[in-house]
Design a protein around this motif. Sequence first.
Motif, PDB file in Angstrom:
ATOM      1  N   PHE A 202       0.848  -1.181   0.000  1.00 34.23           N
ATOM      2  CA  PHE A 202       0.000   0.000   0.000  1.00 34.23           C
ATOM      3  C   PHE A 202       0.895   1.245   0.000  1.00 34.23           C
ATOM      4  O   PHE A 202       1.407   1.639   1.052  1.00 34.23           O
ATOM      5  N   PRO A 203       1.098   1.857  -1.170  1.00 35.74           N
ATOM      6  CA  PRO A 203       2.002   3.017  -1.245  1.00 35.74           C
ATOM      7  C   PRO A 203       1.461   4.259  -0.549  1.00 35.74           C
ATOM      8  O   PRO A 203       2.189   5.230  -0.364  1.00 35.74           O
ATOM      9  N   GLY A 204       0.158   4.250  -0.193  1.00 35.92           N
ATOM     10  CA  GLY A 204      -0.415   5.409   0.488  1.00 35.92           C
ATOM     11  C   GLY A 204      -1.056   6.401  -0.447  1.00 35.92           C
ATOM     12  O   GLY A 204      -1.409   7.508  -0.038  1.00 35.92           O
ATOM     13  N   GLY A 205      -1.222   6.010  -1.701  1.00 29.70           N
ATOM     14  CA  GLY A 205      -1.825   6.920  -2.668  1.00 29.70           C
ATOM     15  C   GLY A 205      -3.337   6.949  -2.562  1.00 29.70           C
ATOM     16  O   GLY A 205      -3.959   6.155  -1.870  1.00 29.70           O
ATOM     17  N   GLY A 206      -3.929   7.886  -3.278  1.00 28.88           N
ATOM     18  CA  GLY A 206      -5.381   8.030  -3.317  1.00 28.88           C
ATOM     19  C   GLY A 206      -5.777   8.827  -4.535  1.00 28.88           C
ATOM     20  O   GLY A 206      -4.928   9.415  -5.221  1.00 28.88           O
ATOM     21  N   THR A 207      -7.065   8.863  -4.816  1.00 28.96           N
ATOM     22  CA  THR A 207      -7.544   9.544  -6.015  1.00 28.96           C
ATOM     23  C   THR A 207      -7.099  10.988  -6.060  1.00 28.96           C
ATOM     24  O   THR A 207      -6.692  11.492  -7.101  1.00 28.96           O
ATOM     25  N   MET A 208      -7.154  11.680  -4.922  1.00 24.93           N
ATOM     26  CA  MET A 208      -6.796  13.095  -4.889  1.00 24.93           C
ATOM     27  C   MET A 208      -5.464  13.352  -4.191  1.00 24.93           C
ATOM     28  O   MET A 208      -5.113  14.488  -3.928  1.00 24.93           O
ATOM     29  N   PHE A 209      -4.733  12.297  -3.858  1.00 25.71           N
ATOM     30  CA  PHE A 209      -3.393  12.519  -3.297  1.00 25.71           C
ATOM     31  C   PHE A 209      -2.386  11.566  -3.927  1.00 25.71           C
ATOM     32  O   PHE A 209      -1.896  10.633  -3.291  1.00 25.71           O
ATOM     33  N   PRO A 210      -2.066  11.799  -5.223  1.00 28.00           N
ATOM     34  CA  PRO A 210      -1.092  10.954  -5.918  1.00 28.00           C
ATOM     35  C   PRO A 210       0.306  11.011  -5.304  1.00 28.00           C
ATOM     36  O   PRO A 210       1.103  10.093  -5.484  1.00 28.00           O
ATOM     37  N   ARG A 211       0.630  12.074  -4.547  1.00 25.45           N
ATOM     38  CA  ARG A 211       1.931  12.161  -3.871  1.00 25.45           C
ATOM     39  C   ARG A 211       1.935  11.346  -2.580  1.00 25.45           C
ATOM     40  O   ARG A 211       2.965  11.252  -1.902  1.00 25.45           O
ATOM     41  N   GLY A 212       0.797  10.770  -2.242  1.00 23.99           N
ATOM     42  CA  GLY A 212       0.700   9.959  -1.038  1.00 23.99           C
ATOM     43  C   GLY A 212      -0.112  10.642   0.047  1.00 23.99           C
ATOM     44  O   GLY A 212      -0.204  11.873   0.113  1.00 23.99           O
ATOM     45  N   ALA A 213      -0.706   9.821   0.933  1.00 19.18           N
ATOM     46  CA  ALA A 213      -1.554  10.351   1.993  1.00 19.18           C
ATOM     47  C   ALA A 213      -0.769  11.218   2.962  1.00 19.18           C
ATOM     48  O   ALA A 213      -1.287  12.198   3.494  1.00 19.18           O
ATOM     49  N   ASP A 214       0.490  10.858   3.206  1.00 15.93           N
ATOM     50  CA  ASP A 214       1.298  11.614   4.156  1.00 15.93           C
ATOM     51  C   ASP A 214       1.465  13.065   3.696  1.00 15.93           C
ATOM     52  O   ASP A 214       1.295  14.003   4.487  1.00 15.93           O
ATOM     53  N   ALA A 215       1.813  13.245   2.432  1.00 16.00           N
ATOM     54  CA  ALA A 215       1.987  14.601   1.896  1.00 16.00           C
ATOM     55  C   ALA A 215       0.656  15.345   1.866  1.00 16.00           C
ATOM     56  O   ALA A 215       0.596  16.555   2.139  1.00 16.00           O
ATOM     57  N   TYR A 216      -0.409  14.629   1.550  1.00 14.49           N
ATOM     58  CA  TYR A 216      -1.753  15.225   1.524  1.00 14.49           C
ATOM     59  C   TYR A 216      -2.150  15.722   2.915  1.00 14.49           C
ATOM     60  O   TYR A 216      -2.678  16.832   3.076  1.00 14.49           O
ATOM     61  N   ILE A 217      -1.866  14.921   3.939  1.00 16.11           N
ATOM     62  CA  ILE A 217      -2.185  15.325   5.310  1.00 16.11           C
ATOM     63  C   ILE A 217      -1.325  16.521   5.725  1.00 16.11           C
ATOM     64  O   ILE A 217      -1.793  17.417   6.440  1.00 16.11           O
ATOM     65  N   ASP A 218      -0.087  16.532   5.283  1.00 13.46           N
ATOM     66  CA  ASP A 218       0.764  17.700   5.553  1.00 13.46           C
ATOM     67  C   ASP A 218       0.156  18.965   4.961  1.00 13.46           C
ATOM     68  O   ASP A 218       0.230  20.049   5.569  1.00 13.46           O
ATOM     69  N   ASP A 219      -0.442  18.838   3.774  1.00  9.27           N
ATOM     70  CA  ASP A 219      -1.099  20.002   3.154  1.00  9.27           C
ATOM     71  C   ASP A 219      -2.276  20.484   4.010  1.00  9.27           C
ATOM     72  O   ASP A 219      -2.489  21.691   4.172  1.00  9.27           O
TER      73      ASP A 219
END
Length: 640
Positions: A202-219
Amino acid sequence: MPKEYPASPKAQQLQESKKQRLTYILVVSALCIAFYVLGAWQNTTLPKPVGNSADITRVGCDPTTATAQSSGSGSVPSFGPGSGEALDFDAHHRLTINDTDAGAGLQPFLACPLNFSEYTPCEDRTRGRRFDRAMLVYRERHCPGKDEQIRCLIPAPPGYMTPFKWPKSRDYAYFNNIPHKELSIEKAVQNWIQVEGDKFRFPGGGTMFPRGADAYIDDINKLISLSDGTIRTAVDTGCGVASWGAYLLKRNIIAMSFAPRDTHEAQVQFALERGVPAIIGVMGKHRLPYPSRAFDMAHCSRCLIPWYEHDGLYLAEVDRILRPGGYWILSGPPINWKTYYKGWERTKDDLKQEQDKIEDVARSLCWKKVVEKRDLAIWQKPKNHLECANIKKTYKTPHICKSDNPDAAWYRQMEACVTPLPEVSNQGEVAGGAVEKWPERAFKVPPRIRRGMIPGLDAKKFDEDNKLWEKRVAYYKRIIPIAENRYRNVMDMNANMGGFAASLVKYPVWVMNVVPVNSDRDTLGAIYERGFIGTYQDWCEAFSTYPRTYDLLHADNLFSIYQDRCDITDILLEMDRILRPEGTAIIRDTVDVLTKVQAITKRMRWESRIMDHEDGPFNPEKVLMAVKTYWTAKASEEQN
């Protein structure tokens, strides 16, 4: 009559008789005390888990349907013959309990066919086709009737392995445990899940967070603080494989992720296999099974929920379950439509109109838009409704709800209305009471209890309950490996005030706190105020999860609640369905109930022992410790 002197023979005989009686009494008393102490010491000696995984007794399966084998996993406590004699109450306690199989002897339950390996009784897609497709009613809970219920043991697929331990499980799972490649193909570009040999990654990607959930949560953290303990509980609507919730955990935020059982095969099952909280669910016609003012944050990342339709019905439901001052986060259509309209294959006007309608519904709920930046938009629910009256003069719909119980959520239809908040005396006051920041909030008296909103509970009883569960969990630790990272997904089937979950916060586990709808009092709101998650449930029905999704089940006096409501055999078979092979069940109840429960567990290929109460053998409540043995379906049954 002549006077008797002390030296007379009659007086001496009387004194000697008194001495003999006194000596006899003292000797008998001493013997009673000695035997009492000896008996108490013998009966309170606790069994020790024997050996490692190689020493565990495995129970064979029906040779025609299943095969027993070793999972090659870590150590599991054994309560079989090697751990001492079980307490024997069978010949002396004959309580009649609702069980249709009472006269069936001790015939073991057969294994279900392999095509039941992922059976979810109340979300069965074949049964769901009978219901209306409008508003996704066909994907809501529709439990089987008596004529449709099955009574067999759900098999694990061939080659099933005990999941990886947390935190490795966040990133890896065994392919044989959930043999579905569909998401790895369908969502390949979005990095949801990848197949690597005999494992999923599970690389942590998602439909709206291709850079990964971690980076998305940082945003998100750059826009609202996720690190100061103010936000603790979250809900993710349409969660996929729950990567958002998985990466929130390292920030001490626990998310209740839900998604329907739909064409995205087994997404909730993947989440739970990873050790991430999740449940099967959908926003249809009925309320979500959570109390009002439960979550500090709600999230939708391209969840495809029509937020503005039906007079804002679905956004009004989010408003009901959000805490005062809580946040709603939206990414995906229509947010940032100017950038993505071509990729979404929609017109600019269409997307702009959709966003305008969402903004309008949010204002009508008295929400304030905090920020919109690139792919993220965030709204905040007010702390109280003092100013909402003025807003409702402009927005007549949705109206203020007239329902007298905003916490009623079990099979209760949603309403397109604004759930009223408790009254306050000033603009800065948090409606219903403020909660402490995490982790202090876990042990502070919840506002619902502090304000006397739950009958029969007060601050003193809350503190006593915390101490009680610290004592009980210390007792459990002497018997099962709670502190050894053996368990990850834990369910408290009758959670009361959440004391069991609170006593486990120091360990790498999360707890699904379940409050039965048949309980004398509704405590789920207080559990959320403590910073824990949970759901309502009627245990006469199946739970909304996949098979083999929990490592430890805890049932405190659950069967006493349900013994006159439905068949306890069905509850135990449901426990077997959701418990992983080599998982543990702890059942607390009276001896009468536990002897009946133990008889049924023997037919389910569980190993069990009835143990003394933590206070000793003279407490009428006992504890049944059970382990579900490892077995799988035969490889020959595997479908091509």
